[in-house]
Design a protein around this motif. Structure first.
Motif, PDB file in Angstrom:
ATOM      1  N   LEU A 219      34.244   2.990  -5.808  1.00  0.00           N
ATOM      2  CA  LEU A 219      33.742   2.817  -4.453  1.00  0.00           C
ATOM      3  C   LEU A 219      32.799   1.621  -4.370  1.00  0.00           C
ATOM      4  O   LEU A 219      32.887   0.802  -3.442  1.00  0.00           O
ATOM      5  CB  LEU A 219      33.018   4.090  -4.003  1.00  0.00           C
ATOM      6  N   ALA A 220      31.915   1.502  -5.362  1.00  0.00           N
ATOM      7  CA  ALA A 220      31.004   0.360  -5.390  1.00  0.00           C
ATOM      8  C   ALA A 220      31.769  -0.938  -5.614  1.00  0.00           C
ATOM      9  O   ALA A 220      31.438  -1.978  -5.041  1.00  0.00           O
ATOM     10  CB  ALA A 220      29.952   0.559  -6.481  1.00  0.00           C
ATOM     11  N   LEU A 221      32.812  -0.886  -6.449  1.00  0.00           N
ATOM     12  CA  LEU A 221      33.641  -2.066  -6.682  1.00  0.00           C
ATOM     13  C   LEU A 221      34.339  -2.497  -5.399  1.00  0.00           C
ATOM     14  O   LEU A 221      34.389  -3.690  -5.067  1.00  0.00           O
ATOM     15  CB  LEU A 221      34.668  -1.773  -7.773  1.00  0.00           C
ATOM     16  N   PHE A 222      34.850  -1.523  -4.647  1.00  0.00           N
ATOM     17  CA  PHE A 222      35.514  -1.846  -3.392  1.00  0.00           C
ATOM     18  C   PHE A 222      34.533  -2.468  -2.404  1.00  0.00           C
ATOM     19  O   PHE A 222      34.857  -3.451  -1.714  1.00  0.00           O
ATOM     20  CB  PHE A 222      36.127  -0.579  -2.795  1.00  0.00           C
ATOM     21  N   ALA A 223      33.323  -1.886  -2.329  1.00  0.00           N
ATOM     22  CA  ALA A 223      32.312  -2.435  -1.418  1.00  0.00           C
ATOM     23  C   ALA A 223      31.930  -3.851  -1.806  1.00  0.00           C
ATOM     24  O   ALA A 223      31.720  -4.715  -0.940  1.00  0.00           O
ATOM     25  CB  ALA A 223      31.073  -1.527  -1.414  1.00  0.00           C
ATOM     26  N   TRP A 224      31.854  -4.097  -3.115  1.00  0.00           N
ATOM     27  CA  TRP A 224      31.504  -5.436  -3.598  1.00  0.00           C
ATOM     28  C   TRP A 224      32.593  -6.441  -3.237  1.00  0.00           C
ATOM     29  O   TRP A 224      32.303  -7.528  -2.740  1.00  0.00           O
ATOM     30  CB  TRP A 224      31.308  -5.373  -5.112  1.00  0.00           C
ATOM     31  N   VAL A 225      33.847  -6.090  -3.450  1.00  0.00           N
ATOM     32  CA  VAL A 225      34.959  -6.974  -3.103  1.00  0.00           C
ATOM     33  C   VAL A 225      35.042  -7.160  -1.594  1.00  0.00           C
ATOM     34  O   VAL A 225      35.253  -8.269  -1.094  1.00  0.00           O
ATOM     35  CB  VAL A 225      36.283  -6.414  -3.660  1.00  0.00           C
ATOM     36  N   TRP A 226      34.865  -6.056  -0.858  1.00  0.00           N
ATOM     37  CA  TRP A 226      34.966  -6.128   0.594  1.00  0.00           C
ATOM     38  C   TRP A 226      33.909  -7.061   1.195  1.00  0.00           C
ATOM     39  O   TRP A 226      34.182  -7.788   2.159  1.00  0.00           O
ATOM     40  CB  TRP A 226      34.821  -4.725   1.186  1.00  0.00           C
ATOM     41  N   SER A 227      32.700  -7.060   0.632  1.00  0.00           N
ATOM     42  CA  SER A 227      31.642  -7.923   1.166  1.00  0.00           C
ATOM     43  C   SER A 227      32.028  -9.396   1.070  1.00  0.00           C
ATOM     44  O   SER A 227      31.708 -10.187   1.963  1.00  0.00           O
ATOM     45  CB  SER A 227      30.321  -7.671   0.431  1.00  0.00           C
ATOM     46  N   TYR A 228      32.724  -9.771   0.005  1.00  0.00           N
ATOM     47  CA  TYR A 228      33.132 -11.162  -0.138  1.00  0.00           C
ATOM     48  C   TYR A 228      34.347 -11.490   0.721  1.00  0.00           C
ATOM     49  O   TYR A 228      34.507 -12.635   1.159  1.00  0.00           O
ATOM     50  CB  TYR A 228      33.395 -11.480  -1.607  1.00  0.00           C
ATOM     51  N   LEU A 229      35.164 -10.512   0.987  1.00  0.00           N
ATOM     52  CA  LEU A 229      36.258 -10.725   1.940  1.00  0.00           C
ATOM     53  C   LEU A 229      35.694 -10.954   3.346  1.00  0.00           C
ATOM     54  O   LEU A 229      36.174 -11.828   4.087  1.00  0.00           O
ATOM     55  CB  LEU A 229      37.205  -9.530   1.929  1.00  0.00           C
ATOM     56  N   VAL A 230      34.690 -10.169   3.707  1.00  0.00           N
ATOM     57  CA  VAL A 230      34.038 -10.346   5.004  1.00  0.00           C
ATOM     58  C   VAL A 230      33.372 -11.714   5.079  1.00  0.00           C
ATOM     59  O   VAL A 230      33.449 -12.415   6.105  1.00  0.00           O
ATOM     60  CB  VAL A 230      33.008  -9.224   5.246  1.00  0.00           C
ATOM     61  N   LEU A 231      32.709 -12.119   3.990  1.00  0.00           N
ATOM     62  CA  LEU A 231      32.078 -13.433   3.944  1.00  0.00           C
ATOM     63  C   LEU A 231      33.107 -14.536   4.163  1.00  0.00           C
ATOM     64  O   LEU A 231      32.881 -15.473   4.956  1.00  0.00           O
ATOM     65  CB  LEU A 231      31.378 -13.629   2.595  1.00  0.00           C
ATOM     66  N   ALA A 232      34.245 -14.443   3.493  1.00  0.00           N
ATOM     67  CA  ALA A 232      35.291 -15.451   3.637  1.00  0.00           C
ATOM     68  C   ALA A 232      35.840 -15.473   5.057  1.00  0.00           C
ATOM     69  O   ALA A 232      36.065 -16.552   5.638  1.00  0.00           O
ATOM     70  CB  ALA A 232      36.408 -15.188   2.629  1.00  0.00           C
ATOM     71  N   TRP A 233      36.058 -14.280   5.645  1.00  0.00           N
ATOM     72  CA  TRP A 233      36.598 -14.219   6.999  1.00  0.00           C
ATOM     73  C   TRP A 233      35.618 -14.791   8.029  1.00  0.00           C
ATOM     74  O   TRP A 233      36.013 -15.581   8.897  1.00  0.00           O
ATOM     75  CB  TRP A 233      36.946 -12.772   7.345  1.00  0.00           C
ATOM     76  N   HIS A 234      34.357 -14.408   7.925  1.00  0.00           N
ATOM     77  CA  HIS A 234      33.351 -14.942   8.846  1.00  0.00           C
ATOM     78  C   HIS A 234      33.231 -16.458   8.716  1.00  0.00           C
ATOM     79  O   HIS A 234      33.083 -17.170   9.716  1.00  0.00           O
ATOM     80  CB  HIS A 234      31.993 -14.284   8.581  1.00  0.00           C
ATOM     81  N   THR A 235      33.290 -16.958   7.489  1.00  0.00           N
ATOM     82  CA  THR A 235      33.210 -18.400   7.274  1.00  0.00           C
ATOM     83  C   THR A 235      34.389 -19.103   7.923  1.00  0.00           C
ATOM     84  O   THR A 235      34.225 -20.143   8.590  1.00  0.00           O
ATOM     85  CB  THR A 235      33.172 -18.715   5.767  1.00  0.00           C
ATOM     86  N   LEU A 236      35.590 -18.547   7.752  1.00  0.00           N
ATOM     87  CA  LEU A 236      36.786 -19.140   8.340  1.00  0.00           C
ATOM     88  C   LEU A 236      36.695 -19.162   9.862  1.00  0.00           C
ATOM     89  O   LEU A 236      36.997 -20.184  10.505  1.00  0.00           O
ATOM     90  CB  LEU A 236      38.021 -18.362   7.890  1.00  0.00           C
ATOM     91  N   VAL A 237      36.267 -18.054  10.457  1.00  0.00           N
ATOM     92  CA  VAL A 237      36.149 -17.983  11.913  1.00  0.00           C
ATOM     93  C   VAL A 237      35.098 -18.966  12.423  1.00  0.00           C
ATOM     94  O   VAL A 237      35.315 -19.695  13.407  1.00  0.00           O
ATOM     95  CB  VAL A 237      35.803 -16.546  12.348  1.00  0.00           C
ATOM     96  N   ASP A 238      33.953 -19.021  11.758  1.00  0.00           N
ATOM     97  CA  ASP A 238      32.881 -19.914  12.200  1.00  0.00           C
ATOM     98  C   ASP A 238      33.287 -21.378  12.095  1.00  0.00           C
ATOM     99  O   ASP A 238      32.994 -22.188  12.994  1.00  0.00           O
ATOM    100  CB  ASP A 238      31.619 -19.666  11.378  1.00  0.00           C
TER     101      ASP A 238
END
Length: 507
Positions: A219-238
């Motif tokens: 669960l912690a591993l998924f949260a860690w990976v997910w946070s960087y996916l969100v970072l990448a998506w927000h960066t792309l949108v911005d």
């Protein structure tokens, strides 16, 4: 040197942007340094910093002049440099070249109308500072100057105005220069104290370190990976929004947008300011569990909303989505505490586009809630870093025209520029004179409205740079800032009191 009241009448033939090498002091040992891409962009757009400082005593010009020469000029190399073209370079890139400095050439004592000073000294200072926004700087000398207005106003015994070209440095480097060259009013043996650093020590885009993952903790591993996916998506949108803004995407026309004129002509800017209580800002920050920047963005949205609906007469139920260009210092926060031993140099600014709404909220705290949500979202993106990296890459590889195109369109298609600068936490003595207040701003930017905040001692200044013809009631807009922080503070205090009573009852 002296200047008359019509100092700001621009010359019919603009001064040359670069000066010839023959005008330098004949010293082959003088250092040369290429101008940074950001500095070249500032130079091309003609953006200048104006810092109005109220003094607690009348001006002692010989003492202040000696302080400029021994403290300021020696600490910041840019104060000893002029811009020249590198004749050996094919693309003619400008460089900083050190030259001899005559401090008297950078001191202006204007002769103003005595009747105007006697009838309304505050307006006399305001009019004079506004006139500087149309006055060309002498590029044959280092691009800085001090203007001394030695008569009392409602806030100070005298006023000194520092004007310098933004290519010399940004707000952080100029603030560190002034603080490193001053002494504390409470204890002249040391420099003025700065506010304590926030918990974040890195730049705005720096992510918090994560603890090591234990084996089997999926669960912690998924949260860690997910946070960087969100970072990448927000960066792309911005980044997509930034590119769209440069090419075609613009805010809807409102009374805050610059009136159309092709965006090329320089207009007179008026600089007005008002003191707010820093304790009120911190009270709201604590009650809302947010940052000071979140509070100030919320106050700005509330003030602009009050001003807009009062002046436009439109329906109070209307919501208008606008955007601000928020200037961000790319330096790690930790470096701001080292100013005493090493003055920061150059421009390390970047920017992000932050949405804000023009709306009359039933709950004043909702302005801060929205600001907190917007700013938190922007912190989960690398756009603020990539904006600066990509801009410098384009200037270096595709020329200054491309960089200027990006800077100008990045600004003109957003509504306002917003900045929050950190100043000393206590009053200071600068060049032998107590400083009562500091009010920094800029001109040369294409927006009709720029909002700066700058804390000094127990106060925080809101400083507006407005199009002089477009915002003739700019003091009423300042009143809206004062009223907005009052109602938000009262709502925050009520929330804190209600929460405290509820906790007492439930315990």
């Amino acid at each position: 040197m002296e200047a008359t009241a019509n100092i700001a009448t621009p010359s019919s033939s603009p001064l040359s942007v670069r000066v010839a090498t023959e005008m330098l002091c004949a010293d082959n040992s003088m250092a040369e340094e290429p101008m940074s891409p950001t500095g070249r962009g500032m130079e091309e757009m003609g953006i200048c910093i104006v810092l109005v400082m109220g003094l607690g005593t009348p001006v002692n010009l010989p003492v202040f002049r000696a302080g400029i020469e021994t403290e300021l000029v020696t600490r910041l190399p840019r104060f000893r440099c002029i811009q020249v073209m590198d004749e050996s370079a094919k693309d003619g890139k400008p460089q900083w070249v050190q030259t001899a400095v005559n401090v008297d050439d950078h001191i202006v004592v204007p002769r103003l109308d005595a009747a105007a000073m006697a009838s309304d000294p505050d307006k006399a200072v305001e009019d004079y500072v506004a006139s500087l926004s149309l006055l060309q700087m002498d590029r044959c000398r280092p691009l800085w100057e001090f203007h001394f207005l030695d008569f009392p106003t409602s806030e100070a015994a005298s006023t000194v105005v520092l004007r310098l070209h933004h290519s010399i440095g940004d707000g952080t480097s100029i603030t560190t220069l002034l603080v490193a060259s001053s002494r504390s009013m409470g204890n002249p043996a040391r420099h003025p104290a700065m506010p304590p650093p926030p918990k974040r020590t890195g730049p705005i885009y720096q992510r918090e370190p994560r603890p090591p993952l234990s084996s089997g903790d999926y669960l912690a591993l998924f949260a860690w990976v997910w946070s960087y996916l969100v970072l990448a998506w927000h960066t792309l949108v911005d980044m997509a929004l930034i590119v769209a803004t440069i090419l075609f995407l613009s805010d809807p026309p409102t009374l805050f947008m610059r009136l159309p004129d092709g965006g090329e002509s320089r207009r007179r800017k008026r600089f007005v300011h008002r003191s707010l209580s820093f304790d009120d800002v911190k009270l709201i920050k604590t009650a809302m569990n947010c940052t000071i920047n979140d509070v100030l963005v919320g106050v700005t949205s509330a003030a602009l909303s009050q001003y807009y609906f009062r002046k436009s007469g439109e329906s109070n139920a209307k919501r208008i989505g606008l955007r601000s260009c928020v200037l961000v210092d790319a330096r790690p926060v930790s470096t701001r505490q080292t100013y005493i031993t090493k003055v920061e140099t150059g421009n390390q600014l970047t920017g992000l586009i932050c949405p804000f709404n023009i709306i009359l909220q039933d709950d004043p705290l909702e302005y801060v809630h929205e600001a907190k949500r917007f700013m938190h979202r922007k912190k989960s993106s690398l756009a603020v870093l990539l904006t600066r990296v990509v801009g410098e890459f384009l200037v270096k590889n595709f020329g200054l025209k491309m960089g200027t195109f990006i800077f100008r369109h990045f600004f003109t298609r957003t509504t306002i520029i917003f900045s929050n600068a950190i100043g000393p936490a206590e009053h200071m003595m600068l060049c032998g004179h107590p400083v009562a207040f500091m009010a920094p701003s800029i001109y040369g930017q294409p927006q009709a409205l720029t909002v700066h905040y700058h804390n000094y001692g127990s106060d925080i200044k809101v400083v507006l740079a407005v199009d002089d013809a477009q915002f003739q009631d700019c003091h009423k807009l300042l009143d809206d800032f004062v009223e907005s922080i009052r109602i938000i503070k009262n709502a925050a205090a009520l929330k804190t009191l209600t929460t405290s009573i509820h906790n007492d009852v439930t315990q």
